[in-house]
Design a protein around this motif. Sequence first.
Motif, short mmCIF file in Angstrom:
data_model
loop_
_atom_site.label_atom_id
_atom_site.label_comp_id
_atom_site.label_asym_id
_atom_site.label_seq_id
_atom_site.Cartn_x
_atom_site.Cartn_y
_atom_site.Cartn_z
N GLN A 47 0.86 -1.14 0.01
CA GLN A 47 -0.07 0.13 0.08
C GLN A 47 1.07 0.89 -0.12
N TYR A 48 0.46 2.14 -0.82
CA TYR A 48 1.39 3.40 -0.41
C TYR A 48 0.48 4.44 -1.08
N THR A 49 1.17 5.80 -0.59
CA THR A 49 0.41 7.19 -0.82
C THR A 49 1.60 7.87 -1.57
N LEU A 50 1.14 8.42 -3.02
CA LEU A 50 2.09 9.06 -3.63
C LEU A 50 2.01 10.75 -3.12
N PRO A 51 3.33 11.29 -3.32
CA PRO A 51 3.31 12.49 -2.75
C PRO A 51 2.35 13.41 -3.73
N GLN A 52 1.47 14.25 -3.20
CA GLN A 52 0.38 14.99 -4.07
C GLN A 52 1.25 15.80 -5.04
N LEU A 53 0.64 15.73 -6.39
CA LEU A 53 1.30 16.59 -7.18
C LEU A 53 0.80 17.93 -7.31
N LEU A 54 -0.35 18.29 -6.98
CA LEU A 54 -0.74 19.58 -6.86
C LEU A 54 -1.01 20.24 -5.60
N ARG A 55 -0.24 19.92 -4.85
CA ARG A 55 0.10 20.50 -3.37
C ARG A 55 1.33 20.88 -3.24
N THR A 56 1.50 22.30 -2.91
CA THR A 56 2.79 22.63 -2.43
C THR A 56 3.45 22.18 -1.10
N THR A 57 4.67 22.16 -0.78
CA THR A 57 5.18 21.64 0.50
C THR A 57 4.40 22.27 1.34
N GLU A 58 4.07 23.55 1.27
CA GLU A 58 3.64 24.46 2.42
C GLU A 58 1.79 24.07 2.59
N GLY A 59 1.58 23.22 1.61
CA GLY A 59 0.20 22.95 1.83
C GLY A 59 -1.11 23.78 0.94
N LYS A 60 -0.26 24.42 -0.10
CA LYS A 60 -1.36 25.25 -0.92
C LYS A 60 -1.73 24.17 -2.01
N THR A 61 -2.90 24.31 -2.29
CA THR A 61 -3.47 23.43 -3.42
C THR A 61 -3.17 24.07 -4.75
N VAL A 62 -2.67 23.66 -5.77
CA VAL A 62 -2.60 24.14 -7.19
C VAL A 62 -3.85 24.16 -7.88
N LYS A 63 -4.39 25.24 -8.29
CA LYS A 63 -5.75 25.02 -8.85
C LYS A 63 -5.55 25.65 -10.34
N ASN A 64 -4.38 26.28 -10.64
CA ASN A 64 -4.23 26.73 -12.09
C ASN A 64 -2.67 26.61 -12.45
N LYS A 65 -2.54 26.88 -13.96
CA LYS A 65 -1.40 26.90 -14.34
C LYS A 65 -0.44 27.78 -13.87
N LYS A 66 -0.84 28.91 -13.58
CA LYS A 66 -0.08 30.01 -12.98
C LYS A 66 0.55 29.59 -11.75
N VAL A 67 -0.08 28.84 -10.61
CA VAL A 67 0.46 28.70 -9.75
C VAL A 67 1.43 27.32 -9.69
N TRP A 68 0.87 26.50 -10.67
CA TRP A 68 1.64 25.10 -11.13
C TRP A 68 3.03 25.99 -11.66
N GLU A 69 3.33 26.91 -12.70
CA GLU A 69 4.40 27.12 -13.17
C GLU A 69 5.21 28.21 -12.36
N LYS A 70 4.75 28.91 -11.51
CA LYS A 70 5.49 29.91 -10.70
C LYS A 70 5.94 29.07 -9.37
N GLU A 71 5.04 28.26 -8.65
CA GLU A 71 5.38 27.72 -7.74
C GLU A 71 5.72 26.04 -7.57
N ARG A 72 4.63 25.31 -7.82
CA ARG A 72 4.69 24.08 -7.81
C ARG A 72 5.68 23.32 -8.57
N ARG A 73 5.92 23.93 -10.06
CA ARG A 73 6.73 23.22 -10.92
C ARG A 73 8.38 23.52 -10.37
N PRO A 74 8.61 24.57 -10.01
CA PRO A 74 10.15 24.85 -9.66
C PRO A 74 10.20 24.10 -8.30
#
Length: 415
Positions: A47-74
């Motif tokens: 059984q495993y749980t994958l790290p959440q792709l669309l949640r930053t380490t600070e716990g912010k949910t990534v809802k759009n490509k802007k936050v993805w590109e500026k925060e989560r992707r880097p």
Amino acid sequence: MEKFFFSGIVCMYSLVFCLGFHQANAQKKTDTFMGEIVNYDEANVPQYTLPQLLRTTEGKTVKNKKVWEKERRPEIISLFKENVYGQMPESFDSIRFVLTRQDPYAMDGRASLKEVMVKVWNKGKHIGIPIVLFIPNARKKPAPAFLLINNRSKRNTDPDRTVRSTFWPAEMIIDKGYAIASFHVADAAPDKKDSYQHGVIDQLYPEQLTRDDGMKAIGAWAWTASRVMDYFETDKDIDAKRVSIVGHSRGGKTSLWAGALDQRFAMVFSSCSGSTGASLARRQYGETISLINKQFGHWFASSYKQYSNKVNDLPVDQHMLIALVAPRPVYTTNAVEDRWADPRGSYLSLVNAVPAYNLYRKATAIGPEFPAVNSPIINSTIGYHFREGKHDLNDYDWEKFIRFADYHYGHSTKQ
Ligand code: GTR
């Protein structure tokens, strides 16, 4: 008569079913390698749980490509650098491209051959990486290209075409209107645990050698792919906006890493890349982090060793590497006889990368079901096939790569 026909079908069906079952049963469910048990049983995948792709380490949910590109992707890129592949130095003092050989009538006049030496200098030292490149002559515009990271013999990319190989089927690619290029990994970083540093690393970036998250062989190969891209941007015969990076196995791990970081690559192809390539590490099916670190420690940063027996502490998993390619098309492959590379775990990486593509409203045909053998998924931003046969890169794979590229570029041989 009808009854006889029906029972005949039932008999044949049972025979086929039994044979199939028997063969499946004949496949070992575990093996031992380097003193470790290798799991080949789906029932024993933990059984495993994958790290959440669309949640930053600070716990912010990534809802759009802007936050993805500026925060989560880097952030994900930094996590892969710190924990898996090592740093990717970007600066150097200068680069030069030297045309060492040219033949405008290669392949019976169907292609132009160029051999180019990519020379890079940093702090007084330099390296040279040779490239082999064929460009189709039947074209009105700059050609889209495939660049293979060659991790096998150089004979596979024979510029004289005395040796022809399905690993790099240059004639097939040329006839489909694409250019095809290659560099050899050993020219950037030898694929050996004691000498991997003799090339890009000790010549240009010696400070990497003392870092826990210093670049190692896969990093150096990916870095080199970007230098070839630098060259393509200067060659007017190449459409630098349509260059695909391709790799097989260790080369396939590298093509994903190179394509994830360098967004100039328009498309990414990764063949049978397995552990620390396209396959999810947490499944611990086939090759594990522990085994790959034992056998091929020189591919990854030293910091990766800490996860050998602590895979669930790794802050990333490989679906996040696939997601870094978004919104660009990505295509991965597996082979039936290559359980070591965990085909199902590789498909699941794609499934779990889909949310990143959704941010860009990119249609993917990646459903929850693992695809049947020889049923490629082509008309989709994420492509995949699970083909019969062995761990390899062959004509079947390249034919699908071309179809996938044609689909996305709207390309045809009549340009
Ligand atoms: C295997 C290795 C794999 C894969 C492969 C290759 O032995 O365990 O991770 O990279 O080599 O590159 O052919």
